[in-house]
Design a protein around this motif. Sequence first.
Motif, PDB file in Angstrom:
ATOM      1  N   MET A   1     -69.776 -74.246 -11.719  1.00  0.00           N
ATOM      2  CA  MET A   1     -69.395 -75.245 -10.708  1.00  0.00           C
ATOM      3  C   MET A   1     -67.886 -75.443 -10.704  1.00  0.00           C
ATOM      4  N   LEU A   2     -67.333 -75.450 -11.891  1.00  0.00           N
ATOM      5  CA  LEU A   2     -65.888 -75.670 -12.024  1.00  0.00           C
ATOM      6  C   LEU A   2     -65.109 -74.457 -11.505  1.00  0.00           C
ATOM      7  N   ARG A   3     -65.608 -73.278 -11.786  1.00  0.00           N
ATOM      8  CA  ARG A   3     -64.904 -72.076 -11.314  1.00  0.00           C
ATOM      9  C   ARG A   3     -64.872 -72.038  -9.787  1.00  0.00           C
ATOM     10  N   ARG A   4     -65.974 -72.477  -9.171  1.00  0.00           N
ATOM     11  CA  ARG A   4     -66.011 -72.514  -7.709  1.00  0.00           C
ATOM     12  C   ARG A   4     -64.916 -73.446  -7.181  1.00  0.00           C
ATOM     13  N   LEU A   5     -64.728 -74.581  -7.860  1.00  0.00           N
ATOM     14  CA  LEU A   5     -63.719 -75.549  -7.400  1.00  0.00           C
ATOM     15  C   LEU A   5     -62.305 -75.118  -7.763  1.00  0.00           C
ATOM     16  N   ARG A   6     -62.180 -74.485  -8.941  1.00  0.00           N
ATOM     17  CA  ARG A   6     -60.841 -74.182  -9.466  1.00  0.00           C
ATOM     18  C   ARG A   6     -60.811 -72.791 -10.114  1.00  0.00           C
ATOM     19  N   PRO A   7     -60.713 -71.755  -9.280  1.00  0.00           N
ATOM     20  CA  PRO A   7     -60.732 -70.400  -9.858  1.00  0.00           C
ATOM     21  C   PRO A   7     -59.531 -70.099 -10.748  1.00  0.00           C
ATOM     22  N   ASP A   8     -58.513 -70.947 -10.714  1.00  0.00           N
ATOM     23  CA  ASP A   8     -57.312 -70.704 -11.517  1.00  0.00           C
ATOM     24  C   ASP A   8     -57.500 -71.054 -12.998  1.00  0.00           C
ATOM     25  N   LEU A   9     -58.571 -71.761 -13.330  1.00  0.00           N
ATOM     26  CA  LEU A   9     -58.699 -72.279 -14.713  1.00  0.00           C
ATOM     27  C   LEU A   9     -59.234 -71.223 -15.673  1.00  0.00           C
ATOM     28  N   ARG A  10     -58.921 -71.424 -16.951  1.00  0.00           N
ATOM     29  CA  ARG A  10     -59.514 -70.578 -17.998  1.00  0.00           C
ATOM     30  C   ARG A  10     -60.603 -71.434 -18.657  1.00  0.00           C
ATOM     31  N   ILE A  11     -61.841 -70.990 -18.562  1.00  0.00           N
ATOM     32  CA  ILE A  11     -62.970 -71.866 -18.924  1.00  0.00           C
ATOM     33  C   ILE A  11     -63.721 -71.323 -20.143  1.00  0.00           C
ATOM     34  N   GLY A  12     -63.875 -72.171 -21.138  1.00  0.00           N
ATOM     35  CA  GLY A  12     -64.670 -71.817 -22.315  1.00  0.00           C
ATOM     36  C   GLY A  12     -65.870 -72.736 -22.404  1.00  0.00           C
ATOM     37  N   PHE A  13     -66.943 -72.235 -22.996  1.00  0.00           N
ATOM     38  CA  PHE A  13     -68.147 -73.048 -23.186  1.00  0.00           C
ATOM     39  C   PHE A  13     -68.621 -72.832 -24.618  1.00  0.00           C
ATOM     40  N   PHE A  14     -69.010 -73.911 -25.299  1.00  0.00           N
ATOM     41  CA  PHE A  14     -69.600 -73.731 -26.635  1.00  0.00           C
ATOM     42  C   PHE A  14     -70.955 -74.430 -26.699  1.00  0.00           C
ATOM     43  N   LEU A  15     -71.955 -73.690 -27.156  1.00  0.00           N
ATOM     44  CA  LEU A  15     -73.307 -74.234 -27.312  1.00  0.00           C
ATOM     45  C   LEU A  15     -73.524 -74.620 -28.773  1.00  0.00           C
ATOM     46  N   HIS A  16     -73.787 -75.897 -29.026  1.00  0.00           N
ATOM     47  CA  HIS A  16     -73.948 -76.356 -30.415  1.00  0.00           C
ATOM     48  C   HIS A  16     -75.337 -76.096 -30.969  1.00  0.00           C
ATOM     49  N   ILE A  17     -76.286 -75.836 -30.086  1.00  0.00           N
ATOM     50  CA  ILE A  17     -77.670 -75.649 -30.552  1.00  0.00           C
ATOM     51  C   ILE A  17     -78.039 -74.167 -30.422  1.00  0.00           C
ATOM     52  N   PRO A  18     -79.194 -73.754 -30.916  1.00  0.00           N
ATOM     53  CA  PRO A  18     -79.533 -72.324 -30.828  1.00  0.00           C
ATOM     54  C   PRO A  18     -79.646 -71.886 -29.370  1.00  0.00           C
ATOM     55  N   PHE A  19     -79.513 -70.601 -29.127  1.00  0.00           N
ATOM     56  CA  PHE A  19     -79.849 -70.056 -27.809  1.00  0.00           C
ATOM     57  C   PHE A  19     -81.095 -69.200 -27.992  1.00  0.00           C
ATOM     58  N   PRO A  20     -82.160 -69.510 -27.239  1.00  0.00           N
ATOM     59  CA  PRO A  20     -83.461 -68.909 -27.564  1.00  0.00           C
ATOM     60  C   PRO A  20     -83.553 -67.450 -27.168  1.00  0.00           C
ATOM     61  N   PRO A  21     -84.509 -66.754 -27.755  1.00  0.00           N
ATOM     62  CA  PRO A  21     -84.764 -65.373 -27.353  1.00  0.00           C
ATOM     63  C   PRO A  21     -85.348 -65.329 -25.945  1.00  0.00           C
ATOM     64  N   LEU A  22     -85.175 -64.176 -25.335  1.00  0.00           N
ATOM     65  CA  LEU A  22     -85.649 -63.948 -23.960  1.00  0.00           C
ATOM     66  C   LEU A  22     -87.089 -64.429 -23.752  1.00  0.00           C
ATOM     67  N   GLU A  23     -87.950 -64.118 -24.710  1.00  0.00           N
ATOM     68  CA  GLU A  23     -89.379 -64.422 -24.552  1.00  0.00           C
ATOM     69  C   GLU A  23     -89.623 -65.921 -24.358  1.00  0.00           C
ATOM     70  N   LEU A  24     -88.769 -66.764 -24.944  1.00  0.00           N
ATOM     71  CA  LEU A  24     -88.928 -68.207 -24.742  1.00  0.00           C
ATOM     72  C   LEU A  24     -88.152 -68.687 -23.524  1.00  0.00           C
TER      73      LEU A  24
END
Length: 465
Positions: free
Chosen positions: A145-168
Motif C-alpha cells: 500500500m505504501l509503495r503504491r503511494l510513495r514509490p520513492d521510499l525504501r521499505i523494509g518489513f520484519f515479521l516477529h512471529i513464525p512464517f508458516p509452511p505452504l501447506e498451512l
Amino acid sequence: MSRESEFVVVANRLPVDRDRDRGGWRRSPGGLVSAIAPVMRSRQGTWVGWSGAPDEMLDPFVEDGMHLCPVRQSAEEVELYYEGFSNATLWPLYHDVIAPPVYDRAMWDAYVRVNERFATAAADVAAEGAIVWVQDYQLQLVPAMLRRLRPDLRIGFFLHIPFPPLELFWQMPWRRQILEGLLGADLVGFQLPGAAANFVRLCKRLLDAKSVKQDVHWEDRVVRARAFPISVDVGELRELIARPEVRWRADEIRADLGGGTVLLGVDRLDYTKGITQRLQAFGELFADGELKPGEAVLAQIATPSRERVEQYQILREQIEQQVGRINGQHAELGSPVIHYLHTSYDREELAALYLAADVMVVTPLRDGMNLVAKEYVACREDLRGTLVLSEFAGAAEELRRGAYLVNPYDIDGLKETLLAAVRAEPAEQARRMRVMRKRVIEHDVDRWAADFLASLEQPAGAPAV
Ligand code: GDG
C-alpha cells in the motif's frame, strides 16, 4: 508533521505507554524500542502507531526524543482488526494452527482498512527517499500500500512471529493479498532462514514469481527475503542485575520460595507457550516421586494477554484448574509446588526472578524467537542455572549447544529433561551457559537492528548478504 522524516517505523503500537501515576507518557519496556530509539533520534525518525486506547484522536507529539505519529483505531476496529484478524486469524495460523484460525470477512475488511490508514500515515511523514521499517503481522499489507503511494521510499518489513509452511498458509482465504502486501517491501525479514524459505516457496507456487536463492523477482523489482534473529538488550539487563536492590530481591525471592530448586516460567498467557504441557510434566514428577514438595518449586508468571479473545479466556481457566489440581494433590502445608502469578512485573522484578531461578523453563509449541530464553542467559553472569528450551522456539537455533532442548509435546521427554536440568552439576551448568552467553552477547538487539538496516540500505541489485 509532513514529509520530513528520513526514517520511519510503522508498528501497531506506539513505543510509549500512558504513565498512570505521573500522567503523560513513558517509553514502553522491551528490546525493540530500545534498539530503535537511538536510530530514531540520530535520523530525525518518526514512529507511526496506535496509542492503545480505542477511539482516541491524538495529534503528533514528541516523547523521549522520538517523533510519534498516532494512528486512530475505533473500538470496532480493535475488535475486528486487532483482536480479530490479527490475533484470532493470523496468530494461530502462523503458529502451526495450535488453535483453529477464525476466517471472517468482516475481520479481513477491517484489517485492510486499518492497514490502509497506517500506510497513508507513513506516506505523509516520510521524506523523499526515506527508509521505512514496518513491523509485524498486524501490518502485512502496508508495504505494498505504501509503495503504491510513495514509490520513492525504501521499505523494509520484519515479521516477529513464525512464517508458516505452504501447506498451512494455503488455508488463508486472502493468501494472495497477504503475499502481495509483503512483496511491496524491498527487504522482508524473518526470525529464521526456514521462514524466509517458506515465504519464497509460497511466492513461487502461489504467484508464479521467479526467484534466485532468497531473492524474489516481482514487478520489475527484487524483493530480498532474509533471516535476522532478534535478540535482547544485553546492556540494559547488565545494568539491572548490577543493582544491589535487584540482587537482594533475588535472595528474598529464593528464601520466599522455600530454599529448594527454583524452576521459573515467564510467558504471556498464550496457547503457543506450552504452559499446560510444562505444568503437566512438572506435576507428574511429583506423582512419580522423582521430586518432593520443598525440594523443587515452579514459579510460573503468566502475564495477562489478549483477554477479550475467547481462546485466551479458555486457556486461563484451564491453567488455573491445572495449577489447583497439582497443588491440591502434591503440595504440603506451607510448600506449594507451583506458584502461579497471573500478573505483570516491572523489569527489576523480572531480572531478580531470572537471578533467583535455577532452571528456566521455556516450552513453547511454536515461537518466533522467545526473548525470555535469551534474557535469562544474558542475566546469568555467574554462569549458574540451566535453560530448558523447546525445539520449536526460534531461539533453539542459536542456543542449541547450551540449552536442554526438548519437544514439549513429548511429556515423558519433558519430564526427563526437567530432571536432568534440575540435577546438572555446577561445572556442566557453567559449560553450557558460557556457550549460550557468547552467542547472546555477540548478537544483541542493537546488532539485530543494525544488520537489518544495513541490509535494507544496500542498493537494489547489490550482492546479497
Ligand atoms: C513476540 C514473538 C519474539 C514478559 N512478562 C513480563 C515482561 N515480559 C517480557 C519478557 C520479554 C517479552 O515480554 C516477551 O517476549 P517473547 O519473545 O518471550 O514473546 P512474545 O511476547 O510472544 O513476542 C516472539 C518477540 O515477539 C520479539 O520478536 O521473540 O517469538 O512471539 O522481553 O521479558 N516484561 C515485563 N513484565 C512482565 O511481567 N516488564
